[in-house]
Design an enzyme around this catalytic site. Structure first.
Site, PDB file in Angstrom:
ATOM      1  NE  ARG A  61      25.260 -32.642  44.244  1.00 53.33           N
ATOM      2  CZ  ARG A  61      26.282 -31.845  43.916  1.00 53.33           C
ATOM      3  NH1 ARG A  61      27.097 -31.415  44.850  1.00 53.33           N
ATOM      4  NH2 ARG A  61      26.469 -31.464  42.674  1.00 53.33           N
ATOM      5  CD  GLU A  98      30.604 -22.314  29.458  1.00 54.07           C
ATOM      6  OE1 GLU A  98      30.183 -22.758  30.546  1.00 54.07           O
ATOM      7  OE2 GLU A  98      30.414 -21.165  29.049  1.00 54.07           O
TER       8      GLU A  98
END
Ligand code: AMP
Length: 173
Positions: A61, A98
């Site tokens: 994006r 993560e």
């Protein structure tokens, strides 16, 4: 149109791409010509303050916003892509997620030593992607003029990953 109006064109999609994540969907913003135009005006106004020589868009994006900012300013546009997408020789920086890791790449000739680069993306979350892109530019001896994005998820403190580098955002959550 103002920043509050702009917010109305960002859609929250809960549990995408996985449970617990609220995805900030910018497609309604892109679909509204006034909102998209205003958003670009605002990004341009902030980016130009830091006197860049070129714009770097982060896949995917960041390409949408970054490319338009670059053409508005009459500046070159360079791509920071996910691994193994760029055809020519690349420089890569990996960063921790993560679970696992990710990486960003740029072509070896995308950054000129001493030139100033404004990095553009749609959103900063943990700041990992932005920080890795900044490192990539600095590894090639470029300077980071600023990191600019539409949305900041401030509760994730992504700014801290960018250290002293300048950050420009339009909407904070
Ligand atoms: P980060 O590296 O954690 O700052 O993540 C930033 C990148 O992931 C940006 O390129 C965003 O497009 C995307 N991203 C992360 N979290 C979200 C979210 N909640 N909504 C939309 N995009 C996100």
């Amino acid at each position: 149109m103002n920043i509050e109006d702009l917010k109305q064109h960002i859609r929250d999609v809960p549990d995408f791409p996985k449970p617990g994540i609220i995805f900030k969907d910018i497609t309604p913003l892109l679909a509204n010509a006034d909102a998209f135009n205003f958003c670009i005006d605002q990004l341009v106004e902030r980016v130009v303050r830091h006197d860049p020589d070129a714009i770097v868009g982060i896949e995917s994006r960041g390409f949408i916003f970054g490319a338009v900012v670059a053409t508005r300013l009459g500046l070159p546009f360079q791509l920071a892509r996910k691994a193994n997408k760029l055809p020519y020789r690349t420089v890569k920086v990996s960063y921790e997620l993560e679970y696992g890791s990710d990486s960003v790449e740029m072509h070896v000739d995308a950054v000129e030593a001493g030139k100033r680069y404004a990095i553009v993306d749609d959103l900063i979350a943990t700041g990992g992607t932005a920080a890795a892109t900044a490192e990539l530019i600095e590894l090639q001896k470029g300077k980071v003029a600023c990191f600019a994005c539409v949305i900041e998820l401030a509760f994730l403190a992504g700014r801290e990953r960018l250290g002293e580098r300048v950050i420009e955002t339009l909407i904070d959550y």
